[in-house]
Motif scaffolding. Structure first.
Motif, PDB file in Angstrom:
ATOM      1  N   GLU A 137       0.249  -5.468  -9.976  1.00 39.14           N
ATOM      2  CA  GLU A 137      -0.193  -5.202  -8.603  1.00 39.14           C
ATOM      3  C   GLU A 137      -0.032  -3.737  -8.244  1.00 39.14           C
ATOM      4  O   GLU A 137      -0.875  -3.157  -7.551  1.00 39.14           O
ATOM      5  N   GLU A 138       1.054  -3.130  -8.700  1.00 35.92           N
ATOM      6  CA  GLU A 138       1.329  -1.746  -8.320  1.00 35.92           C
ATOM      7  C   GLU A 138       0.357  -0.753  -8.947  1.00 35.92           C
ATOM      8  O   GLU A 138       0.313   0.404  -8.533  1.00 35.92           O
ATOM      9  N   VAL A 139      -0.414  -1.179  -9.917  1.00 36.56           N
ATOM     10  CA  VAL A 139      -1.373  -0.280 -10.567  1.00 36.56           C
ATOM     11  C   VAL A 139      -2.813  -0.786 -10.419  1.00 36.56           C
ATOM     12  O   VAL A 139      -3.689  -0.452 -11.216  1.00 36.56           O
ATOM     13  N   GLY A 140      -3.065  -1.600  -9.395  1.00 34.22           N
ATOM     14  CA  GLY A 140      -4.434  -1.967  -9.074  1.00 34.22           C
ATOM     15  C   GLY A 140      -4.879  -3.364  -9.413  1.00 34.22           C
ATOM     16  O   GLY A 140      -5.985  -3.766  -9.053  1.00 34.22           O
ATOM     17  N   SER A 141      -4.085  -4.120 -10.170  1.00 30.95           N
ATOM     18  CA  SER A 141      -4.397  -5.534 -10.474  1.00 30.95           C
ATOM     19  C   SER A 141      -5.657  -5.730 -11.298  1.00 30.95           C
ATOM     20  O   SER A 141      -6.323  -6.762 -11.185  1.00 30.95           O
ATOM     21  N   ALA A 142      -5.974  -4.771 -12.151  1.00 40.00           N
ATOM     22  CA  ALA A 142      -7.203  -4.887 -12.948  1.00 40.00           C
ATOM     23  C   ALA A 142      -7.179  -6.106 -13.860  1.00 40.00           C
ATOM     24  O   ALA A 142      -8.203  -6.785 -14.028  1.00 40.00           O
ATOM     25  N   LYS A 175      -6.181  -2.308   5.205  1.00 38.92           N
ATOM     26  CA  LYS A 175      -7.325  -1.482   4.848  1.00 38.92           C
ATOM     27  C   LYS A 175      -7.685  -1.694   3.385  1.00 38.92           C
ATOM     28  O   LYS A 175      -6.834  -1.999   2.554  1.00 38.92           O
ATOM     29  N   GLY A 176      -8.982  -1.524   3.097  1.00 36.08           N
ATOM     30  CA  GLY A 176      -9.384  -1.404   1.716  1.00 36.08           C
ATOM     31  C   GLY A 176      -8.913  -0.068   1.196  1.00 36.08           C
ATOM     32  O   GLY A 176      -8.819   0.907   1.946  1.00 36.08           O
ATOM     33  N   CYS A 177      -8.587   0.009  -0.081  1.00 33.92           N
ATOM     34  CA  CYS A 177      -8.059   1.270  -0.602  1.00 33.92           C
ATOM     35  C   CYS A 177      -8.539   1.510  -2.019  1.00 33.92           C
ATOM     36  O   CYS A 177      -8.881   0.577  -2.754  1.00 33.92           O
ATOM     37  N   VAL A 248      -8.288   6.989  -0.691  1.00 34.95           N
ATOM     38  CA  VAL A 248      -9.240   6.544   0.332  1.00 34.95           C
ATOM     39  C   VAL A 248      -8.769   5.225   0.932  1.00 34.95           C
ATOM     40  O   VAL A 248      -8.354   4.313   0.205  1.00 34.95           O
ATOM     41  N   ARG A 249      -8.855   5.129   2.274  1.00 31.52           N
ATOM     42  CA  ARG A 249      -8.528   3.887   2.984  1.00 31.52           C
ATOM     43  C   ARG A 249      -9.648   3.610   3.990  1.00 31.52           C
ATOM     44  O   ARG A 249     -10.059   4.511   4.726  1.00 31.52           O
ATOM     45  N   VAL A 250     -10.131   2.370   4.011  1.00 31.55           N
ATOM     46  CA  VAL A 250     -11.218   1.999   4.921  1.00 31.55           C
ATOM     47  C   VAL A 250     -10.933   0.644   5.542  1.00 31.55           C
ATOM     48  O   VAL A 250     -10.233  -0.192   4.961  1.00 31.55           O
ATOM     49  N   GLU A 251     -11.507   0.416   6.723  1.00 33.86           N
ATOM     50  CA  GLU A 251     -11.303  -0.860   7.417  1.00 33.86           C
ATOM     51  C   GLU A 251     -12.499  -1.793   7.327  1.00 33.86           C
ATOM     52  O   GLU A 251     -12.388  -2.952   7.737  1.00 33.86           O
ATOM     53  N   SER A 252     -13.629  -1.320   6.829  1.00 32.12           N
ATOM     54  CA  SER A 252     -14.824  -2.168   6.813  1.00 32.12           C
ATOM     55  C   SER A 252     -15.584  -2.003   5.513  1.00 32.12           C
ATOM     56  O   SER A 252     -15.487  -0.972   4.828  1.00 32.12           O
ATOM     57  N   VAL A 276     -18.115  15.303 -12.370  1.00 33.13           N
ATOM     58  CA  VAL A 276     -18.097  13.893 -12.759  1.00 33.13           C
ATOM     59  C   VAL A 276     -17.099  13.178 -11.848  1.00 33.13           C
ATOM     60  O   VAL A 276     -15.946  13.615 -11.714  1.00 33.13           O
ATOM     61  N   VAL A 277     -17.557  12.115 -11.212  1.00 38.14           N
ATOM     62  CA  VAL A 277     -16.713  11.349 -10.303  1.00 38.14           C
ATOM     63  C   VAL A 277     -16.439   9.970 -10.892  1.00 38.14           C
ATOM     64  O   VAL A 277     -17.368   9.279 -11.336  1.00 38.14           O
ATOM     65  N   THR A 278     -15.182   9.571 -10.901  1.00 37.89           N
ATOM     66  CA  THR A 278     -14.806   8.203 -11.283  1.00 37.89           C
ATOM     67  C   THR A 278     -13.969   7.595 -10.163  1.00 37.89           C
ATOM     68  O   THR A 278     -13.382   8.304  -9.343  1.00 37.89           O
ATOM     69  N   GLY A 279     -13.925   6.276 -10.142  1.00 43.49           N
ATOM     70  CA  GLY A 279     -13.123   5.579  -9.148  1.00 43.49           C
ATOM     71  C   GLY A 279     -13.976   4.835  -8.145  1.00 43.49           C
ATOM     72  O   GLY A 279     -15.207   4.923  -8.143  1.00 43.49           O
ATOM     73  N   ALA A 280     -13.305   4.091  -7.282  1.00 44.26           N
ATOM     74  CA  ALA A 280     -13.984   3.276  -6.274  1.00 44.26           C
ATOM     75  C   ALA A 280     -12.937   2.789  -5.274  1.00 44.26           C
ATOM     76  O   ALA A 280     -11.732   2.970  -5.480  1.00 44.26           O
ATOM     77  N   VAL A 281     -13.412   2.188  -4.199  1.00 47.00           N
ATOM     78  CA  VAL A 281     -12.515   1.480  -3.292  1.00 47.00           C
ATOM     79  C   VAL A 281     -12.272   0.113  -3.928  1.00 47.00           C
ATOM     80  O   VAL A 281     -12.995  -0.855  -3.687  1.00 47.00           O
TER      81      VAL A 281
END
Length: 369
Positions: A137-142, A175-177, A248-252, A276-281
Motif C-alpha cells: 500500500e505504501e508504494v502504490g498497491s500495484a 483525494k485522488g493522488c 498531484v492531488r485531485v478531488e474529482s 518524457v513524462v511518466t506517471g498518472a493519478v
C-alpha cells in the motif's frame, strides 16, 4: 443499534499483539522482511479468529487473506508494509508510556489491524467477514489492486483500517493522488568555452516547473506540487539531463483527466530539448458519497464521531471508485504517520475495537434484510 452494550476486549492483549507485529519490521519492497511480516500477521489472525489465513503471492510480496466463511458481506482492508527502513526498530523500539504506544508502524497501520481483529474476535458468528492485508500500500498497491478490487466487489462493503483523522474522526473522503516524473534531455557542452553549443536541461526544467505548478487549482481541491528535482553533473558543464518529480492531488475525476492531459501535453521551450513524462493519478478520488451509508451506521453506534475528507490516499480510493460503499480511517487514534513521533492513543483502542464489532454486525444485518 448503539454501542451501549460493549463487548469486553483486553487492551493488554491488543498491546501485546501490536508489539509482536511492530517488532517484525516490514519496509515496502523488502521481500524477505515482508515474507516474515506476512507470516506473523497470518499467525496473529488465525490465533484470534481461527480458520486459515492464506498467503497470496504477489510481485511485491505476500498479501494475507482470511475468510470467516459464508456469503461475503464485508471486507476489512489493511496493509502490513511500512515506510520505515530496517533498523528503525533498534533506534525506536516499541514502547507504551504516558497513554501512548510508540514504534514504527503503530499508527500506520498496525494498530488499526490489531483493533480490527480483536473487534471481529468478539463476534459469535464471523461468517460473511473477510480480511485482506496487503504488502504494498505504501508504494502504490500495484501488485494488490486487482485482488483488492475483486474482494471488494464480492463483499459489497469495505472497512479500511488506516489511522483515524485528526481528533479520532473517520475518513469519509480522500483525494485522488499520483506522482509524475518529467525527464528532460538536453545536450552537454563546456560551460566556459562553448555554452551556446549546449542545450541546458536545467533551464528547461526551471521553465517547466513554473508551468507545472500553475496547474494547481486549490480552490477546487487540486494541488500540483513539484517535490524533487535534479540536474547536472559538474559545475563547468551545461547539464544534459534533468528530472522533476511532482505530487498531484485531485478531488474529482474531471480534474484527474485535466491534470493527466496537461502533463501529456508538455512541450519543451528550448530547441532540441526533449521531454518524457511518466506517471498518472494512480489512486482515483474517494468521493464522500461512497462512505455516506456506512458513516451513518458508525454514527448510530458511536454518536458524535466526526467524518472528514482528507488529502492522503489509501486502498479505499480503489474500492470507492468501483462504487462499493467504503468507510476509511477506522484504525488507530493517534498521529505522526511516517514520522519518528508516530504514536497510538491506548485509551481509544477498546472503543475502536467495539466499533468494528458493531459495524460488521450492522452491515451483515442490513444486507440480509
Amino acid at each position: 443499534m448503539t454501542m451501549d452494550k460493549r463487548t469486553e476486549v483486553s487492551v493488554e492483549a491488543m498491546l501485546e499483539d501490536l508489539r509482536i507485529l511492530v517488532e517484525v519490521e516490514s519496509p515496502s519492497r523488502d521481500l524477505e522482511a515482508l515474507n516474515a511480516s506476512a507470516k506473523t500477521v497470518a499467525a496473529f489472525i488465525e490465533d484470534r479468529l481461527g480458520g486459515k489465513a492464506a498467503l497470496v503471492t504477489g510481485e511485491a510480496g505476500p498479501h494475507v487473506h482470511w475468510s470467516g466463511g459464508g456469503e461475503p458481506r464485508v471486507l476489512v482492508l489493511g496493509h502490513h508494509d511500512t515506510v520505515f527502513p530496517l533498523g528503525t526498530l533498534e533506534r525506536r523500539p516499541f514502547r507504551v508510556a504516558d497513554g501512548h504506544a510508540t514504534g514504527p508502524g503503530v499508527f500506520d497501520m498496525l494498530g488499526g489491524l490489531v483493533q480490527a481483529v480483536h473487534g471481529l474476535a468478539a463476534l459469535d458468528d464471523r461468517s460473511g467477514v473477510e480480511i485482506l492485508v496487503t504488502c504494498d500500500e505504501e508504494v502504490g498497491s500495484a501488485s494488490s489492486r486487482t485482488l483488492i478490487e475483486e474482494r471488494a466487489r464480492a463483499c459489497g462493503a469495505v472497512l479500511v483500517f488506516e489511522g483515524a483523522a485528526d481528533g479520532g474522526g473517520l475518513k469519509t473522503g480522500r483525494k485522488g493522488c499520483g506522482t509524475f516524473q518529467v525527464s528532460i534531455t538536453g545536450r552537454a557542452s563546456h560551460a566556459g568555452l562553448e555554452p551556446a553549443a549546449g542545450v541546458n536541461a536545467l533551464i528547461e526544467s526551471a521553465r517547466q516547473v513554473l508551468d507545472i505548478a500553475a496547474l494547481s487549482r486549490p480552490d477546487i481541491g487540486t494541488t500540483v506540487t513539484p517535490t524533487v528535482a535534479s540536474a547536472g553533473t559538474l559545475d563547468n558543464v551545461v547539464p544534459a539531463q534533468a528530472t522533476v518529480i511532482v505530487d498531484v492531488r485531485v478531488e474529482s475525476a474531471a480534474e484527474k483527466e485535466r491534470i493527466e492531459s496537461a502533463f501529456a501535453a508538455l512541450v519543451p521551450y528550448l530547441d532540441e530539448a526533449e521531454i518524457v513524462v511518466t506517471g498518472a493519478v494512480g489512486r482515483p478520488p474517494m468521493p464522500e458519497t461512497a462512505a455516506a451509508g456506512l458513516f451513518e451506521m458508525a454514527r448510530r453506534l458511536l454518536p458524535g464521531i466526526e467524518g472528514k475528507a482528507v488529502g492522503g490516499g489509501s486502498d479505499g480510493n480503489f474500492t470507492a471508485a468501483l462504487g462499493v460503499p467504503t468507510l476509511d480511517g477506522l484504525g488507530a487514534v493517534g498521529g505522526g504517520a511516517h514520522a519518528d513521533h508516530e504514536y497510538l492513543v491506548v485509551g481509544s483502542m477498546a472503543e475502536r475495537a467495539n466499533l468494528v464489532t458493531g459495524l460488521a454486525t450492522a452491515i451483515r444485518d442490513a444486507r440480509e434484510r
